[in-house]
Design an enzyme around this catalytic site. Structure first.
Site, short mmCIF file in Angstrom:
data_model
loop_
_atom_site.label_atom_id
_atom_site.label_comp_id
_atom_site.label_asym_id
_atom_site.label_seq_id
_atom_site.Cartn_x
_atom_site.Cartn_y
_atom_site.Cartn_z
N GLU A 65 15.90 -98.52 -1.24
CA GLU A 65 14.57 -98.11 -0.53
C GLU A 65 14.01 -96.94 -1.35
OE1 GLU A 65 17.23 -98.69 1.43
OE2 GLU A 65 16.44 -100.45 2.42
N HIS A 86 17.56 -100.57 13.16
CA HIS A 86 16.65 -101.82 12.82
C HIS A 86 15.71 -101.74 13.89
CE1 HIS A 86 20.18 -103.30 11.00
NE2 HIS A 86 19.39 -104.05 10.24
#
Length: 326
Positions: free
Chosen positions: A60, A129
């Site tokens: 990321e 998540h």
């Protein structure tokens, strides 16, 4: 007019902007051939090629750095963070770099970047998540934070986000991706960032909310009307930074009571900010304290107790009764 799910509307928005503007690039983990973990970019690489829709390494921080660099050299990157719970790996790029670019450079440079990411509970995902971390973004100057609640808004808001000249964090609730369809116009249209929508008019109580909690609040409003004859107005913020406080205040002038509903935990997030602004700008119109309905102030619950942890219509309805009976 086409009937689309929210994920289809999001795909369509990116397709429209890839067609309209050759500087738009879409990238992230598995967004190319696989079409993304939720298939939000399905078919886009095949249509627009590997140079405009492409995969990145599983990193990321690298996605964030690439997005900033491309934004500085004339592109409009749409970078997907596979789940927003992974935002801590790219926090410096979003908050420390992109958000400050215009201020730091005295207006010489900007970051026209969209960081898209799924988030949200109710779908039994593993840890990290589902977290609602919009509060972290909303308190960062230089960022706009958008959270759509339906397919029509998702497309119009994402087109606006891609065309914005400064960074936008675009958060997509996983539970809404395929849970219902709505009418979505073909081609391009925009919805202004920072403008709320009154999705249910009422005269007794105002509910201010966003994302999946719009639907939870609408169910609670219907229940309150049936049980008590109460008229509840529901405002979908659409954008949690900046907050359209003018629409909220105008509603409170009519109802004199307000509740803020969010999926995130109750500490130091969007709900406290809204309540603070209501107190600053509309306190003399209130006939009861502003209440909030949120998740408990704990780590996001494991799947086995997730449904009990998340705010539901019953808890919202309890708050409606409390502000009415104050």
């Amino acid at each position: 007019m086409a009937q689309m799910t929210m994920i289809q509307a999001i795909t369509d928005a990116m397709k429209v902007e890839l067609e309209n503007d050759p500087s738009v690039l879409v990238f992230g983990e598995d967004v190319g051939h696989n079409g993304g973990v939720f298939r939000a970019t399905d078919g886009l690489q095949k249509e627009f090629g590997e140079e405009r829709v492409f995969d990145t390494p599983l990193a990321e921080s690298g996605i964030g750095g690439l997005a900033i660099g491309l934004g500085l050299t004339g592109y409009r990157p749409v970078a997907e963070i596979q789940f927003f719970g992974f935002v801590f790996e790219v926090m410096d790029s979003i908050v420390g770099q992109a958000a400050r670019m215009r201020y730091r450079s005295g207006g010489r440079y900007n970051s026209p970047v969209v960081f898209r990411a799924p988030f949200g509970g109710g779908v039994k995902t593993p840890e990290l998540h589902a977290d609602s971390l919009e509060g972290l973004m909303a308190q960062s100057p230089g960022l706009k934070v958008v959270i759509p609640s339906n397919p029509y808004d998702a497309k119009g808001l994402l087109v606006s986000a891609i065309r914005d000249n400064d960074p936008v964090v675009f958060l997509e609730h996983m539970k809404l991706y395929r849970s219902f369809r709505g009418e979505v116009p073909e081609g391009e249209y925009t919805i202004p960032l920072g403008k709320a929508n009154v999705v249910r008019e009422g005269s007794d109580v105002t509910i201010v909310t966003y994302g999946a909690m719009v639907h939870t609040s609408l169910k609670a409003a219907e229940q309150a009307e049936k049980e008590r004859g109460v008229s509840v107005e529901v405002i979908d913020l659409r954008t949690v930074s900046p907050i359209d406080i003018d629409t909220v205040v105008e509603s409170i002038k009519k109802t004199n009571r307000a509740i803020v509903v969010q999926e995130a935990q109750n500490k130091a997030g969007v709900a406290p900010e809204i309540i603070t602004q209501i107190n600053e700008k509309a306190i003399l119109h209130l006939e009861a304290p502003v209440l909030r309905v949120t998740a408990p102030d704990t780590v996001f619950a494991f799947a086995a107790i997730e449904d009990e942890w998340l705010p539901d219509p019953k808890r919202v309805n309890k708050a409606i009764n409390e502000v009415l009976d104050f």
